[in-house]
Design a protein around this motif. Structure first.
Motif, PDB file in Angstrom:
ATOM      1  N   ASN A  93     -68.355   0.470  56.304  1.00 50.87           N
ATOM      2  CA  ASN A  93     -67.245  -0.323  55.789  1.00 50.87           C
ATOM      3  C   ASN A  93     -67.766  -1.636  55.226  1.00 50.87           C
ATOM      4  O   ASN A  93     -68.900  -2.034  55.470  1.00 50.87           O
ATOM      5  CB  ASN A  93     -66.236  -0.594  56.910  1.00 50.87           C
ATOM      6  N   LEU A  94     -66.917  -2.307  54.476  1.00 53.16           N
ATOM      7  CA  LEU A  94     -67.262  -3.610  53.928  1.00 53.16           C
ATOM      8  C   LEU A  94     -67.432  -4.609  55.068  1.00 53.16           C
ATOM      9  O   LEU A  94     -66.538  -4.752  55.907  1.00 53.16           O
ATOM     10  CB  LEU A  94     -66.157  -4.089  52.976  1.00 53.16           C
ATOM     11  N   LYS A  99     -64.925 -10.599  53.408  1.00 47.78           N
ATOM     12  CA  LYS A  99     -63.503 -10.848  53.215  1.00 47.78           C
ATOM     13  C   LYS A  99     -63.150 -12.324  53.375  1.00 47.78           C
ATOM     14  O   LYS A  99     -62.025 -12.727  53.106  1.00 47.78           O
ATOM     15  CB  LYS A  99     -62.674 -10.014  54.203  1.00 47.78           C
ATOM     16  N   SER A 114     -74.876  -1.836  48.851  1.00 48.69           N
ATOM     17  CA  SER A 114     -73.438  -1.769  48.575  1.00 48.69           C
ATOM     18  C   SER A 114     -73.015  -0.406  48.042  1.00 48.69           C
ATOM     19  O   SER A 114     -71.870   0.002  48.200  1.00 48.69           O
ATOM     20  CB  SER A 114     -73.039  -2.859  47.578  1.00 48.69           C
ATOM     21  N   LEU A 117     -71.300   2.202  50.519  1.00 51.28           N
ATOM     22  CA  LEU A 117     -69.965   2.029  51.102  1.00 51.28           C
ATOM     23  C   LEU A 117     -69.197   3.345  51.123  1.00 51.28           C
ATOM     24  O   LEU A 117     -69.109   4.046  50.119  1.00 51.28           O
ATOM     25  CB  LEU A 117     -69.172   0.992  50.313  1.00 51.28           C
ATOM     26  N   LEU A 120     -63.318   1.436  52.537  1.00 52.21           N
ATOM     27  CA  LEU A 120     -62.967   0.104  52.049  1.00 52.21           C
ATOM     28  C   LEU A 120     -61.502  -0.165  52.327  1.00 52.21           C
ATOM     29  O   LEU A 120     -60.632   0.641  51.988  1.00 52.21           O
ATOM     30  CB  LEU A 120     -63.238  -0.008  50.547  1.00 52.21           C
ATOM     31  N   SER A 121     -61.235  -1.290  52.973  1.00 53.15           N
ATOM     32  CA  SER A 121     -59.861  -1.706  53.243  1.00 53.15           C
ATOM     33  C   SER A 121     -59.556  -2.958  52.439  1.00 53.15           C
ATOM     34  O   SER A 121     -60.122  -4.024  52.711  1.00 53.15           O
ATOM     35  CB  SER A 121     -59.663  -1.987  54.739  1.00 53.15           C
ATOM     36  N   LEU A 122     -58.699  -2.825  51.454  1.00 50.90           N
ATOM     37  CA  LEU A 122     -58.283  -3.977  50.668  1.00 50.90           C
ATOM     38  C   LEU A 122     -57.091  -4.614  51.372  1.00 50.90           C
ATOM     39  O   LEU A 122     -55.935  -4.378  51.047  1.00 50.90           O
ATOM     40  CB  LEU A 122     -57.915  -3.548  49.241  1.00 50.90           C
ATOM     41  N   LEU A 137     -66.310  -2.606  42.332  1.00 47.80           N
ATOM     42  CA  LEU A 137     -65.917  -1.400  43.064  1.00 47.80           C
ATOM     43  C   LEU A 137     -65.800  -0.170  42.170  1.00 47.80           C
ATOM     44  O   LEU A 137     -65.627   0.943  42.672  1.00 47.80           O
ATOM     45  CB  LEU A 137     -64.571  -1.624  43.769  1.00 47.80           C
ATOM     46  N   LEU A 142     -65.773   6.280  47.164  1.00 44.60           N
ATOM     47  CA  LEU A 142     -65.400   6.037  48.556  1.00 44.60           C
ATOM     48  C   LEU A 142     -64.829   7.287  49.222  1.00 44.60           C
ATOM     49  O   LEU A 142     -64.161   8.097  48.576  1.00 44.60           O
ATOM     50  CB  LEU A 142     -64.354   4.921  48.627  1.00 44.60           C
ATOM     51  N   LEU A 145     -60.027   4.756  51.005  1.00 43.26           N
ATOM     52  CA  LEU A 145     -59.593   3.446  50.513  1.00 43.26           C
ATOM     53  C   LEU A 145     -58.210   3.154  51.085  1.00 43.26           C
ATOM     54  O   LEU A 145     -57.311   3.994  51.019  1.00 43.26           O
ATOM     55  CB  LEU A 145     -59.537   3.437  48.988  1.00 43.26           C
ATOM     56  N   SER A 167     -61.732   7.459  44.727  1.00 42.22           N
ATOM     57  CA  SER A 167     -61.821   7.695  46.164  1.00 42.22           C
ATOM     58  C   SER A 167     -61.410   9.120  46.497  1.00 42.22           C
ATOM     59  O   SER A 167     -60.684   9.766  45.747  1.00 42.22           O
ATOM     60  CB  SER A 167     -60.916   6.717  46.926  1.00 42.22           C
TER      61      SER A 167
END
Length: 492
Positions: A93-94, A99, A114, A117, A120-122, A137, A142, A145, A167
């Motif tokens: 994960n990021l 963040k 990177s 990855l 990924l949680s935005l 990105l 992914l 996401l 994703s």
């Protein structure tokens, strides 16, 4: 053999416990070694880890977390060639620090790491994302996401659509965000244009296999999206979950009519914002009949609509998994409900109103051995204690897994528990107590302490696996003694 003489002039010792009074061997062999000679450096062939086959290294690296793999890829080129495989980086994960600062975010994506990855949680960024961030990105593929609790106002619609469709799995959680609008009104963070862009991209090209769309207190409104566009997009998927989403009836009809000819295999429907009183349930028939997994949660279907769904599944059903929750099924004919449930491999029923007749019919059909059901999960179901003990016991022991999730709430009577283990002691299909992923400790069973020790011991030794919570020590000592006595004998 032993020398009793003391040296002349040696002062006498007042204590008789000192070692100076001990008998000394006269002919003792010396076991002292020349440590330098024993442990002298010897010439060893240098260990060459590059001789390990890639298959062996891959198995070893598979046990490592991404945080460890970061160091592994720096060891040598050979290790890097193996550790670079995307499958080994599952769960990467990021980093949380990315963040907190836009500079740290951009700096992370300057590193080759990177590209590894997977998730990924935005959400919950301390700074506002813009196109400079999202462009980093675009080339990622992914595994998962998640979008939620974030202001996407400064992000290009097309950039976001590309990230989503690159994703494999995406969850779009639609909370309302307080933006600095002139009127101070909360607005949905995705909005009309971004959703349309996502669906347009899905129509033309997408890697998405699974999509979750979920509203919050306010429904996620998809009623404005053209029916054909929405159907073409969603039917590219294998799995779709909809929660608090607003549709028009003709949209649903178009989506599900098309789903017969697609890979659409899993559908999760929860609290759809739709006037179900006016919905023709036939629009669901073809889709429900061809699914492998169906989850229905709190849809508010009336008795006739529920009966229509059940009759359709009774006629034609390819389901392997069915989960129903927060529904009143008391008016369904017991025989109809039992036929549907017992022809599906895995069934979960949670917080559903049912009658004793319905429950007994289900367990009766299972007990005959003619059903297809392998796993049954019952949670929050009243009146289980009123089922005939023999019918319940025979039914449970014909399953491979039965979720005793209500344990501790006195779901089973003493007679039911005793009968269950009596049948189990004579032979059972159960592999363990609980589910495959969540085993249940024997001590947590209702009324387990009242089962005869020998019957209990024989019963659990017919299982493939048993979990004991020994630190809890809820069982009487005779039961533990009977159980452990049988460990030395042949079991399943």
């Amino acid at each position: 053999m032993f020398d009793q003489k003391f040296e002349v002039g040696r002062p006498s010792c007042p204590s008789s416990h000192h070692t100076c009074h001990a008998l000394k061997p006269q002919y003792q062999l010396s076991w002292e070694k020349n440590l330098t000679g024993c442990f002298e450096d010897r010439a060893h062939a240098d260990a060459n880890y590059e001789k390990l086959p890639k298959e062996i290294l891959r198995e070893i690296f598979d046990y490592m977390k991404p945080s460890v793999l970061k160091s592994v890829i720096l060891v040598c080129k050979y290790w890097k060639s193996v550790a670079d495989e995307p499958a080994l980086w599952k769960g990467f994960n990021l980093p949380s620090k990315c963040k907190k600062s836009g500079k740290k975010f951009l700096k992370f994506f300057q590193k080759s790491i990177s590209s590894k990855l997977q998730i990924l949680s935005l959400d919950n960024f301390a700074f506002q994302l813009n196109d400079d961030h999202i462009q980093k990105l675009l080339n990622l593929e992914l595994k998962k996401l998640t979008i939620g609790n974030i202001d996407l106002f400064n992000i290009s619609d097309d950039f976001l659509a590309q990230v989503v469709n690159n994703s494999k799995e995406c969850e779009i959680l639609e909370p309302e965000a307080k933006l600095n609008t002139s009127d101070g009104i909360n607005i949905n963070i995705l909005g009309l244009n971004k959703l349309k862009a996502i669906f347009r991209k899905m129509e033309s090209e997408t890697n998405l296999k699974s999509l979750t769309l979920a509203g919050s207190d306010k429904a996620l409104d998809l009623s404005f999206v053209p029916s054909s566009s929405l159907a073409n997009a969603l039917n590219k998927l294998e799995s779709l979950a909809l929660c608090q989403v607003k549709f028009r009836q003709n949209q649903l009809k178009t989506i599900f009519d098309m789903s017969v000819e697609t890979k659409f295999k899993s559908l999760d429907l929860k609290s759809l914002t739709l006037d179900l009183d006016s919905v023709d349930m036939e629009i669901f028939d073809s889709a429900f009949s061809n699914l492998s997994e169906l989850i229905l949660n709190g849809l508010g279907l009336d008795n006739n609509q529920l009966k229509h769904v059940a009759e359709n599944l009774d006629k034609s059903c390819k389901l392997k998994t069915l989960k129903i929750s927060n529904t009143n099924m008391k008016e369904l004919p017991p025989g109809l409900l039992a036929r549907v449930v017992t022809k599906i491999s895995c069934v979960g029923i949670e917080s559903v109103e049912m009658t004793v007749d319905q429950l007994e019919q289900i367990f009766h059909i299972i007990s005959t051995g003619s059903s297809s059901i392998k796993q049954l999960n019952l949670f929050g179901i009243a009146d289980i204690h009123e089922i005939n003990p023999e019918t319940l016991a025979k039914g449970i022991n014909k399953l491979q897994f039965f979720d005793f999730a209500n344990i501790g709430e006195n779901v089973f009577t003493e007679n039911q528990t005793k009968e269950m283990f009596e049948v189990m002691s004579q032979g059972t299909s159960l592999k363990k107590l609980g589910t495959a992923s969540e085993p249940l400790a024997l001590e947590w069973m209702d009324n387990i302490g009242k089962v005869d020790p020998e019957i209990l011991a024989k019963a659990i030794h017919n299982l493939e696996e048993v979990t004991l919570a020994l630190e809890e020590s809820y069982l009487p000592l005779p039961q533990y003694m009977a159980i452990f006595k049988r460990f030395g004998q042949k079991t399943n």
